[in-house]
Motif scaffolding. Structure first.
Motif, short mmCIF file in Angstrom:
data_model
loop_
_atom_site.label_atom_id
_atom_site.label_comp_id
_atom_site.label_asym_id
_atom_site.label_seq_id
_atom_site.Cartn_x
_atom_site.Cartn_y
_atom_site.Cartn_z
N THR A 137 11.39 17.70 -27.05
CA THR A 137 9.94 17.48 -26.96
C THR A 137 9.17 18.54 -27.76
O THR A 137 9.46 19.73 -27.64
CB THR A 137 9.49 17.54 -25.48
OG1 THR A 137 10.29 16.62 -24.76
CG2 THR A 137 8.02 17.18 -25.32
N GLY A 138 8.21 18.11 -28.55
CA GLY A 138 7.33 19.02 -29.28
C GLY A 138 7.84 19.42 -30.65
O GLY A 138 7.11 19.98 -31.46
N ASP B 187 6.67 28.47 -33.77
CA ASP B 187 5.84 28.07 -32.63
C ASP B 187 6.39 26.82 -31.93
O ASP B 187 5.63 25.92 -31.55
CB ASP B 187 4.41 27.84 -33.12
CG ASP B 187 3.39 27.97 -32.01
OD1 ASP B 187 3.74 28.57 -30.97
OD2 ASP B 187 2.27 27.45 -32.18
N LYS B 188 7.74 26.76 -31.82
CA LYS B 188 8.45 25.66 -31.14
C LYS B 188 8.33 24.31 -31.86
O LYS B 188 8.65 23.27 -31.29
CB LYS B 188 7.99 25.51 -29.68
CG LYS B 188 8.24 26.75 -28.84
CD LYS B 188 7.94 26.48 -27.39
CE LYS B 188 8.18 27.74 -26.56
NZ LYS B 188 7.79 27.59 -25.17
N GLN C 286 4.17 23.04 -44.57
CA GLN C 286 3.93 21.61 -44.26
C GLN C 286 3.46 21.46 -42.82
O GLN C 286 2.71 20.54 -42.51
CB GLN C 286 5.21 20.79 -44.45
CG GLN C 286 5.64 20.66 -45.90
CD GLN C 286 6.60 19.49 -46.08
OE1 GLN C 286 6.36 18.40 -45.60
NE2 GLN C 286 7.71 19.74 -46.76
N ILE C 287 3.91 22.34 -41.93
CA ILE C 287 3.47 22.26 -40.53
C ILE C 287 2.08 22.87 -40.38
O ILE C 287 1.19 22.28 -39.76
CB ILE C 287 4.50 22.96 -39.61
CG1 ILE C 287 5.78 22.12 -39.55
CG2 ILE C 287 3.92 23.17 -38.20
CD1 ILE C 287 6.88 22.71 -38.73
N THR C 288 1.84 24.03 -41.01
CA THR C 288 0.54 24.69 -40.85
C THR C 288 -0.56 23.94 -41.56
O THR C 288 -1.70 23.92 -41.11
CB THR C 288 0.59 26.16 -41.34
OG1 THR C 288 1.45 26.22 -42.45
CG2 THR C 288 1.09 27.08 -40.26
N GLU C 289 -0.22 23.29 -42.68
CA GLU C 289 -1.20 22.45 -43.39
C GLU C 289 -1.84 21.46 -42.41
O GLU C 289 -3.03 21.28 -42.35
CB GLU C 289 -0.48 21.63 -44.45
CG GLU C 289 -1.03 21.77 -45.85
CD GLU C 289 -0.10 21.11 -46.83
OE1 GLU C 289 0.05 19.88 -46.74
OE2 GLU C 289 0.50 21.83 -47.65
#
Ligand code: 5GP
Ligand code: MN
Ligand code: MN
Length: 323
Positions: free
Chosen positions: A248-249, A214-215, A314-317
């Motif tokens: 960015t992001g 998701d970027k 780690q990102i979805t957490e």
């Protein structure tokens, strides 16, 4: 800290110093900085410094012409490992380290488990070069030692930008500046200035990068074929992963380059959300929370998929917490 050095050097006649494979600015700076200090302050000790090929931009630093690229059959009274999170990262120097009568490790990798007899490991420190400054003290500096250590600190902090840059880092840097070194010329030459080949391959890596997760994650790969096409060496790829992270992001940047063995050298950079050191350690590598690396086997797709499996949770957490 000066005590540590004085104590450990007592009655030593031979000292070896080495840094990690594919030496970067901090590795070169801390190794030659300490080498210059020891040869000046302890001329009675025979000090040798070992590194793999020093990248060309660092050859302006005094002492780099004394670096040995090959192991010798010698049992050192003391062997000092610098900027190495684990002994295997010493490469050809690992055997000399293991054979030495005693050992010291100075390092700042969070993955460092303290593998030497004496360990001065400070994960919060910006760089090993900063730790060498703290060890030798401002009164131990001269301009040439300061140049090596300044380059080391500047490289590991992205020129005093990354979050590892602390008030202590700036204090140490001030001591280095007081020796009269030309910071602008040094940093331009060793950090910003890039050869045409380096610029071309950076452009290629950016052009072919892809978003994943998701970027939140950006990935780019440079194969052996592409490196041969540009006539690039591994050291020409320095800085690509940081540039990818600037997107960015993005939370995590992954940069792979193919080694002669067909394996992939993986560089990971995080903007703080993801602990990339834990990801690299899972696959046998190491590093810091925001900058880590590992060498992995398999196809490009396997390597990326395996990495994503450890990064995605780690990102979805975090997303889950926000929701
Ligand atoms: P880079 O991506 O610039 O090669 O490395 C980033 C950080 O991770 C550096 O601090 C480096 O020392 C560490 N690192 C890179 N590759 C490895 C590896 O294969 N093993 C370990 N233990 N650390 C690594
Ligand atoms: Mn390093
Ligand atoms: Mn370092």
């Amino acid at each position: 800290m000066k005590k540590l050095l004085q104590e450990i050097l007592k009655e030593k006649k031979t000292v070896g110093i080495a840094g990690h494979v594919r030496p970067d600015g901090d590795c070169v700076g801390s190794c030659v900085g300490l080498y210059l200090y020891l040869t000046r302050e302890y001329p009675e000790i025979k000090t040798d410094v070992y590194l793999e090929e020093v990248p060309a931009q660092f050859l302006v630093l005094k002492g780099t012409d004394q670096v040995k690229n090959q192991a010798v059959d010698q049992v050192y009274d003391l062997f000092i490992s610098l900027d190495c999170g684990s002994p295997d990262r010493l490469g050809f120097a690992e055997e000399m380290f293991r054979n030495a009568k005693t050992t010291l490790c100075v390092d700042h990798h969070i993955s460092n488990l303290g593998y030497a007899r004496e360990n001065y490991v400070v994960p919060d420190a910006s760089s090993t070069s900063e730790l060498i400054c703290r060890m030798i003290g401002s009164e131990g500096l001269d301009r040439e030692i300061a140049e090596a250590l300044y380059v080391g600190i500047a490289h590991d902090t992205g020129v005093f930008l990354y979050s590892c840059t602390s008030p202590e880092t700036m204090e140490v840097a001030a001591d280095l500046l007081r020796t009269g070194l030309d910071a602008n010329a040094l940093i331009d030459h060793t950090y910003y200035s890039k050869t045409y080949i380096q610029q071309q391959i950076l452009g290629r890596a950016l052009l072919e990068s892809m978003f994943l997760l998701d970027k939140k994650c950006i990935v780019s790969v440079i194969t052996k074929k592409v490196m041969n096409f540009y006539g690039a060496k591994a050291s020409d790829l320095e800085g690509i992963v940081s540039q990818l992270r600037n997107t960015t992001g993005v939370e995590v940047a992954i940069f792979l380059h193919e080694l002669d063995s067909g394996e992939f050298k993986v560089s990971l950079r995080s903007n703080g959300l993801v602990d990339v050191s834990s990801v690299a350690q899972y696959f046998g590598g190491g590093g810091h929370v925001r900058a880590a690396g590992v060498t992995m086997q398999g196809s490009v797709h396997d390597v990326i998929n395996n990495l994503l499996r450890k990064i995605a949770p780690q990102i979805t957490e975090e997303d889950g917490e926000k929701a």
